[in-house]
Enzyme design. Structure first.
Site, PDB file in Angstrom:
ATOM      1  N   ASP A  52       0.842  -1.202   0.000  1.00  0.00           N
ATOM      2  CA  ASP A  52       0.000   0.000   0.000  1.00  0.00           C
ATOM      3  C   ASP A  52       0.879   1.254   0.000  1.00  0.00           C
ATOM      4  O   ASP A  52       0.372   2.379  -0.028  1.00  0.00           O
ATOM      5  CB  ASP A  52      -1.023  -0.002   1.141  1.00  0.00           C
ATOM      6  CG  ASP A  52      -0.395  -0.016   2.513  1.00  0.00           C
ATOM      7  OD1 ASP A  52       0.839  -0.159   2.611  1.00  0.00           O
ATOM      8  OD2 ASP A  52      -1.144   0.107   3.511  1.00  0.00           O
ATOM      9  N   SER A  53       2.214   1.054  -0.037  1.00  0.00           N
ATOM     10  CA  SER A  53       3.132   2.171  -0.301  1.00  0.00           C
ATOM     11  C   SER A  53       2.877   2.725  -1.698  1.00  0.00           C
ATOM     12  O   SER A  53       3.403   3.787  -2.055  1.00  0.00           O
ATOM     13  CB  SER A  53       4.591   1.716  -0.155  1.00  0.00           C
ATOM     14  OG  SER A  53       4.816   0.527  -0.888  1.00  0.00           O
ATOM     15  N   ASP A  91      -1.140  -6.115  -0.149  1.00  0.00           N
ATOM     16  CA  ASP A  91      -1.474  -5.451   1.115  1.00  0.00           C
ATOM     17  C   ASP A  91      -2.971  -5.184   1.215  1.00  0.00           C
ATOM     18  O   ASP A  91      -3.580  -4.690   0.257  1.00  0.00           O
ATOM     19  CB  ASP A  91      -0.767  -4.081   1.181  1.00  0.00           C
ATOM     20  CG  ASP A  91       0.459  -4.105   2.073  1.00  0.00           C
ATOM     21  OD1 ASP A  91       0.604  -5.033   2.885  1.00  0.00           O
ATOM     22  OD2 ASP A  91       1.271  -3.174   1.941  1.00  0.00           O
ATOM     23  N   LYS A 121      -1.345  -9.400   2.999  1.00  0.00           N
ATOM     24  CA  LYS A 121      -0.586  -8.942   4.178  1.00  0.00           C
ATOM     25  C   LYS A 121      -1.427  -7.901   4.897  1.00  0.00           C
ATOM     26  O   LYS A 121      -2.102  -7.094   4.242  1.00  0.00           O
ATOM     27  CB  LYS A 121       0.763  -8.328   3.754  1.00  0.00           C
ATOM     28  CG  LYS A 121       1.519  -7.656   4.910  1.00  0.00           C
ATOM     29  CD  LYS A 121       2.972  -7.377   4.576  1.00  0.00           C
ATOM     30  CE  LYS A 121       3.245  -6.052   3.897  1.00  0.00           C
ATOM     31  NZ  LYS A 121       2.801  -4.863   4.634  1.00  0.00           N
ATOM     32  N   GLU A 123      -1.498  -5.300   8.700  1.00  0.00           N
ATOM     33  CA  GLU A 123      -0.701  -4.751   9.806  1.00  0.00           C
ATOM     34  C   GLU A 123      -1.367  -5.000  11.153  1.00  0.00           C
ATOM     35  O   GLU A 123      -2.583  -4.846  11.277  1.00  0.00           O
ATOM     36  CB  GLU A 123      -0.512  -3.229   9.603  1.00  0.00           C
ATOM     37  CG  GLU A 123       0.247  -2.893   8.325  1.00  0.00           C
ATOM     38  CD  GLU A 123       0.432  -1.386   8.133  1.00  0.00           C
ATOM     39  OE1 GLU A 123       0.049  -0.596   9.015  1.00  0.00           O
ATOM     40  OE2 GLU A 123       0.948  -1.011   7.059  1.00  0.00           O
ATOM     41  N   GLU A 190       9.134  -4.027  10.607  1.00  0.00           N
ATOM     42  CA  GLU A 190       9.584  -2.759  10.021  1.00  0.00           C
ATOM     43  C   GLU A 190      10.189  -1.844  11.078  1.00  0.00           C
ATOM     44  O   GLU A 190       9.575  -1.588  12.128  1.00  0.00           O
ATOM     45  CB  GLU A 190       8.395  -2.068   9.320  1.00  0.00           C
ATOM     46  CG  GLU A 190       8.799  -0.746   8.661  1.00  0.00           C
ATOM     47  CD  GLU A 190       7.786  -0.211   7.672  1.00  0.00           C
ATOM     48  OE1 GLU A 190       6.792  -0.910   7.352  1.00  0.00           O
ATOM     49  OE2 GLU A 190       7.988   0.922   7.191  1.00  0.00           O
TER      50      GLU A 190
HETATM   51  O1  KIV Z   1       3.531  -1.093   1.678  1.00  0.00           O
HETATM   52  C1  KIV Z   1       4.719  -1.468   1.702  1.00  0.00           C
HETATM   53  O2  KIV Z   1       5.513  -1.190   0.801  1.00  0.00           O
HETATM   54  C2  KIV Z   1       5.157  -2.258   2.846  1.00  0.00           C
HETATM   55  C3  KIV Z   1       6.618  -2.485   3.001  1.00  0.00           C
HETATM   56  C4  KIV Z   1       7.251  -1.264   3.538  1.00  0.00           C
HETATM   57  C5  KIV Z   1       6.921  -3.671   3.823  1.00  0.00           C
HETATM   58  O3  KIV Z   1       4.370  -2.679   3.630  1.00  0.00           O
END
Ligand code: KIV
Length: 272
Positions: A52-53, A91, A121, A123, A190
């Protein structure tokens, strides 16, 4: 070219576990589109994270919070089309799994059905336990994410190193144990102290992938735009830059502009 590409078999969660067991480090990088995912897969990456980056590096937002499920599905679909070998993780965006485990399952099912990715994934630890358990019950593999969790940035107030204090470090260890116990196949840690990350990786049997968590873990993940030098404004201590694509792209585009302005492009061979 990487020397780690001879094994062309599809990477699975099972194979990541075997890699940890035999001490082979796991490589993981983000991707958000077909063309880059194809290049990254061809280079031999083990895991491609549709992070989600994307909110930061693709959409230009300050945080990851604005990302929607539809947007993650769009990026996930694009990446999956470019990948043959790597395990693709998508994510779950902010607001799609925290409040209600039934909604979490519905979000995860949409991701799996519409993107054809391998797993999701999300959090958090104990606070999202019910969501993770429900998703796992549907046969969807889940990767956890502890330490600095960018979707909680408004709670933390900054992107500084997490779990330096004993109480937070103990909570992180407890959360990691819980994620393994309920069935997560791997965890991203992280921006936490290297000694703490190494301790978790030694104790747990599932793979621990670090970003800013030192070398004592089972694998590393970076954001593609950061390590390729496209996102130049971001240079934390943990980041190693493998290319300066930002400069290469700007120089190439400036040369193209010059060639157009001076009528050098197109020449006689570049026309019909
Ligand atoms: O969204 C992302 O890129 C991440 C990484 C920083 C692990 O979760």
């Amino acid at each position: 070219m990487s020397t780690y590409t001879e094994d062309k078999r599809k990477v699975t969660t099972r194979r990541l576990l075997e890699m940890k067991q035999r001490g082979e480090k796991i490589s993981m990088l983000t991707a958000y589109d077909y063309s880059m995912a194809k290049l990254i897969d061809e280079a031999g990456m083990d895991v491609i994270l549709v992070g989600d980056s994307a909110s930061n590096v693709m959409a230009g937002n300050v945080t990851t919070l604005p990302m929607t499920l539809d947007q993650m599905i769009y990026h996930g679909k694009s990446v999956v089309r470019g990948v043959n070998r790597a395990l693709v993780v998508v994510d779950m965006p902010f607001g799609t799994y925290q409040g209600n485990s039934k909604e979490a399952l519905a979000s995860a099912i949409r991701i799996m059905k519409e993107t054809h990715a391998d797993c999701v994934k999300l959090e958090g630890g104990a606070e999202v336990r019910e969501s993770i358990e429900r998703i796992l019950c549907a046969g969807i593999p889940v990767m956890g994410h502890l330490g600095l969790t960018p979707q909680s940035i408004n709670k933390f107030g900054s992107y500084t190193v997490r779990a330096r204090e004993e109480a937070e470090a103990n909570k992180l260890i407890e959360d990691a144990r819980l994620l393994q116990q309920i069935g997560c196949f791997a965890i991203v840690l992280e921006k936490i102290p290297a000694t703490l990350a190494a301790k978790v990786a030694q104790e747990l049997t599932i793979p621990i992938i670090g970003i800013g968590a030192g070398g004592g873990v089972d694998g590393q993940v970076l954001v593609m735009h950061d390590m390729l030098g496209i996102n130049k404004g971001f240079s934390p201590r943990f980041l190693r830059r493998y290319a300066d694509l930002g400069t290469i792209i700007t120089d190439a585009v400036a040369k193209y502009i010059e060639d157009v302005k001076t009528s050098d492009f197109p020449n006689e061979k570049e026309q019909y």
